[in-house]
Write a protein that holds these residues in place. Sequence first.
Motif, PDB file in Angstrom:
ATOM      1  N   LYS A   1     -26.554   1.925 -30.671  1.00  0.00           N
ATOM      2  CA  LYS A   1     -26.599   1.913 -29.216  1.00  0.00           C
ATOM      3  C   LYS A   1     -27.501   0.780 -28.730  1.00  0.00           C
ATOM      4  O   LYS A   1     -28.504   0.441 -29.357  1.00  0.00           O
ATOM      5  CB  LYS A   1     -27.144   3.243 -28.694  1.00  0.00           C
ATOM      6  CG  LYS A   1     -26.271   4.454 -29.007  1.00  0.00           C
ATOM      7  CD  LYS A   1     -24.965   4.413 -28.212  1.00  0.00           C
ATOM      8  CE  LYS A   1     -24.185   5.714 -28.381  1.00  0.00           C
ATOM      9  NZ  LYS A   1     -22.908   5.684 -27.629  1.00  0.00           N
ATOM     10  N   SER A   2     -27.147   0.224 -27.575  1.00  0.00           N
ATOM     11  CA  SER A   2     -27.999  -0.819 -27.002  1.00  0.00           C
ATOM     12  C   SER A   2     -29.288  -0.204 -26.490  1.00  0.00           C
ATOM     13  O   SER A   2     -29.349   0.979 -26.114  1.00  0.00           O
ATOM     14  CB  SER A   2     -27.270  -1.535 -25.860  1.00  0.00           C
ATOM     15  OG  SER A   2     -27.252  -0.735 -24.697  1.00  0.00           O
ATOM     16  N   LEU A   3     -30.329  -1.010 -26.459  1.00  0.00           N
ATOM     17  CA  LEU A   3     -31.608  -0.543 -25.931  1.00  0.00           C
ATOM     18  C   LEU A   3     -31.468  -0.173 -24.455  1.00  0.00           C
ATOM     19  O   LEU A   3     -32.115   0.755 -23.969  1.00  0.00           O
ATOM     20  CB  LEU A   3     -32.673  -1.622 -26.129  1.00  0.00           C
ATOM     21  CG  LEU A   3     -34.108  -1.249 -25.756  1.00  0.00           C
ATOM     22  CD1 LEU A   3     -34.561  -0.002 -26.488  1.00  0.00           C
ATOM     23  CD2 LEU A   3     -35.042  -2.415 -26.047  1.00  0.00           C
ATOM     24  N   HIS A   4     -30.608  -0.889 -23.742  1.00  0.00           N
ATOM     25  CA  HIS A   4     -30.361  -0.547 -22.336  1.00  0.00           C
ATOM     26  C   HIS A   4     -29.824   0.875 -22.226  1.00  0.00           C
ATOM     27  O   HIS A   4     -30.296   1.669 -21.397  1.00  0.00           O
ATOM     28  CB  HIS A   4     -29.370  -1.533 -21.727  1.00  0.00           C
ATOM     29  CG  HIS A   4     -28.898  -1.162 -20.360  1.00  0.00           C
ATOM     30  ND1 HIS A   4     -29.664  -1.339 -19.236  1.00  0.00           N
ATOM     31  CD2 HIS A   4     -27.730  -0.586 -19.929  1.00  0.00           C
ATOM     32  CE1 HIS A   4     -29.007  -0.905 -18.173  1.00  0.00           C
ATOM     33  NE2 HIS A   4     -27.832  -0.439 -18.561  1.00  0.00           N
ATOM     34  N   TRP A   5     -28.853   1.222 -23.065  1.00  0.00           N
ATOM     35  CA  TRP A   5     -28.268   2.571 -23.025  1.00  0.00           C
ATOM     36  C   TRP A   5     -29.332   3.611 -23.382  1.00  0.00           C
ATOM     37  O   TRP A   5     -29.416   4.663 -22.750  1.00  0.00           O
ATOM     38  CB  TRP A   5     -27.097   2.657 -23.990  1.00  0.00           C
ATOM     39  CG  TRP A   5     -26.327   3.942 -23.892  1.00  0.00           C
ATOM     40  CD1 TRP A   5     -25.240   4.200 -23.121  1.00  0.00           C
ATOM     41  CD2 TRP A   5     -26.609   5.153 -24.620  1.00  0.00           C
ATOM     42  NE1 TRP A   5     -24.822   5.501 -23.302  1.00  0.00           N
ATOM     43  CE2 TRP A   5     -25.644   6.110 -24.212  1.00  0.00           C
ATOM     44  CE3 TRP A   5     -27.573   5.530 -25.555  1.00  0.00           C
ATOM     45  CZ2 TRP A   5     -25.617   7.405 -24.724  1.00  0.00           C
ATOM     46  CZ3 TRP A   5     -27.563   6.824 -26.049  1.00  0.00           C
ATOM     47  CH2 TRP A   5     -26.589   7.755 -25.642  1.00  0.00           C
ATOM     48  N   LEU A   6     -30.135   3.316 -24.379  1.00  0.00           N
ATOM     49  CA  LEU A   6     -31.161   4.274 -24.800  1.00  0.00           C
ATOM     50  C   LEU A   6     -32.207   4.475 -23.710  1.00  0.00           C
ATOM     51  O   LEU A   6     -32.668   5.598 -23.470  1.00  0.00           O
ATOM     52  CB  LEU A   6     -31.823   3.790 -26.085  1.00  0.00           C
ATOM     53  CG  LEU A   6     -30.927   3.778 -27.327  1.00  0.00           C
ATOM     54  CD1 LEU A   6     -31.621   3.059 -28.477  1.00  0.00           C
ATOM     55  CD2 LEU A   6     -30.547   5.192 -27.746  1.00  0.00           C
ATOM     56  N   LEU A   7     -32.583   3.396 -23.017  1.00  0.00           N
ATOM     57  CA  LEU A   7     -33.541   3.520 -21.933  1.00  0.00           C
ATOM     58  C   LEU A   7     -32.973   4.354 -20.791  1.00  0.00           C
ATOM     59  O   LEU A   7     -33.694   5.110 -20.124  1.00  0.00           O
ATOM     60  CB  LEU A   7     -33.950   2.133 -21.420  1.00  0.00           C
ATOM     61  CG  LEU A   7     -34.906   1.335 -22.315  1.00  0.00           C
ATOM     62  CD1 LEU A   7     -34.932  -0.126 -21.912  1.00  0.00           C
ATOM     63  CD2 LEU A   7     -36.307   1.930 -22.255  1.00  0.00           C
TER      64      LEU A   7
END
Length: 504
Positions: free
Chosen positions: A107-113
């Motif tokens: 998962k992208s860090l954007h999605w995780l954030l």
Amino acid sequence: MEPGEMLGGRYRLIEPCGQGGMAEVWKAYDTERRLEVAVKVVRPARDLVGQWFDTGHMHQGRAELHGRFRREGEVLAGLSHPGIPELYDRGVHGDRPYIVMRLVKGKSLHWLLENRRPFARSVVIAIAWQIADALACAHAARLVHRDLKPHNVKVDHDGTVVLLDFGIALPLLPGVTRYTAQGTTLGSKGYMAPEQIREDPLTLRTDLYAYGCVVFELFTGRRPFGTEKGLSIVSQHLESAPPSVQEFAPWVSDDIDELILRLLAKEPGDRPPNVQAVLKALKPHLPVPGDPAPDLSIGPDPTLRFRRPEGASSGSDHAARPPVVRRPALARRGGGWISRRNIEEYLAEVGRELAEGAAGSATERLAELLPDARRQFGADPLVRRARRACADSLRIAGECARAGDLYRQQVGDLGRPDAPALQAERLTTLLRVAECRIPLREIESALDGLREVANDVGALPVELAEQVISHCEELGLELAELGYVAEVDEILDPLRRRPPDQEV
């Protein structure tokens, strides 16, 4: 493009993974290696009109994009790090270049954030350290990423943090083509350093500012500058002092808070001297072998590599690295005789070397065999493939004199062919000869080569002519960067002025 479409005779598209400003990314299946890969393909020119260029500068705009895309492949070929996708292959599908890379499935860090915050403290530090470690690899190659942001970071299924999208990366090396026109700042609002916004010269510390923005967001769940102050985000990046991380996350230690404030300094000289200093500052806060696993909702565990008995050490020199695969030397029959199978094996080895980062011993061995192969098989297509592979490998490695000699031999073997595809191959090879003259400061000869191709391209069918003209524009950009704008315009303007889809 559609699912099921084949690229390069081996990459079967499965599904789109995403789309950026100039390219789209697909998950694909490599039918030769039998594994899933990521294929990044330049978007069709019609989709880019108005965004990257106008209809009156179609050839020039497309050539600039193709040049930048080609450089992305060369950049990835020169980097070797578990936190940067490996380059497997490069090619052209129709008139659209593509690169093939390791598929990162996390998962992208954007999605995780957006979906998994708040993170455990150990998770935040582990992600921040791994981003910096990947950035250290790029900076060791004198490469500014220019677009570090949560969208371009992924946490893979095994917890490895991967830095993605080197599409606008800038090598800080003499003579490197600048594909960005004045007034067209590249980067992402919210993460750009002040000097990047002002279009001042960039340094490696430019990435440290973007990294500071990302780490601030990791700790706090918000960007350092938002819209709540009544000022534009750009104005705040240029003028406003960054807030303290402790204002939003009181548990953050003083030294980490100070580190992030230094990363977000307006002046590059006030930031840490390099990314190694960042790694050193983060090291005391990393998980250590024997630490308990964090309470995870994030999915993959970014702390795992540090909590194992063989956990990471203090800096990127000691970080986990993929094992070096040593292959047996390729056998050659005695007496100067070489089989077609031998040539194919050497070609495959050269391809693997390039996928791993640089030209190496296989290129040298194949180059040694080329005279024997030429005498034995004549101007055979397989010999031409082998010579072209060696020439491309040497050119990418910076050995332009040797590469130019091989390209010239290729032109000699092609002669004056009747088949349009071979005519196009001859012209693109002449452009490679001209390109190799530039580092040798043989500029007039390079211009003569460009002029010869521009004069002969009219004999090609429209589709092939478009491809060759695109390569002409790429070479023209390199020459223009050296100050030969008028000469390039004189050569290429007749091609630029012709109506689209009309015979040259």
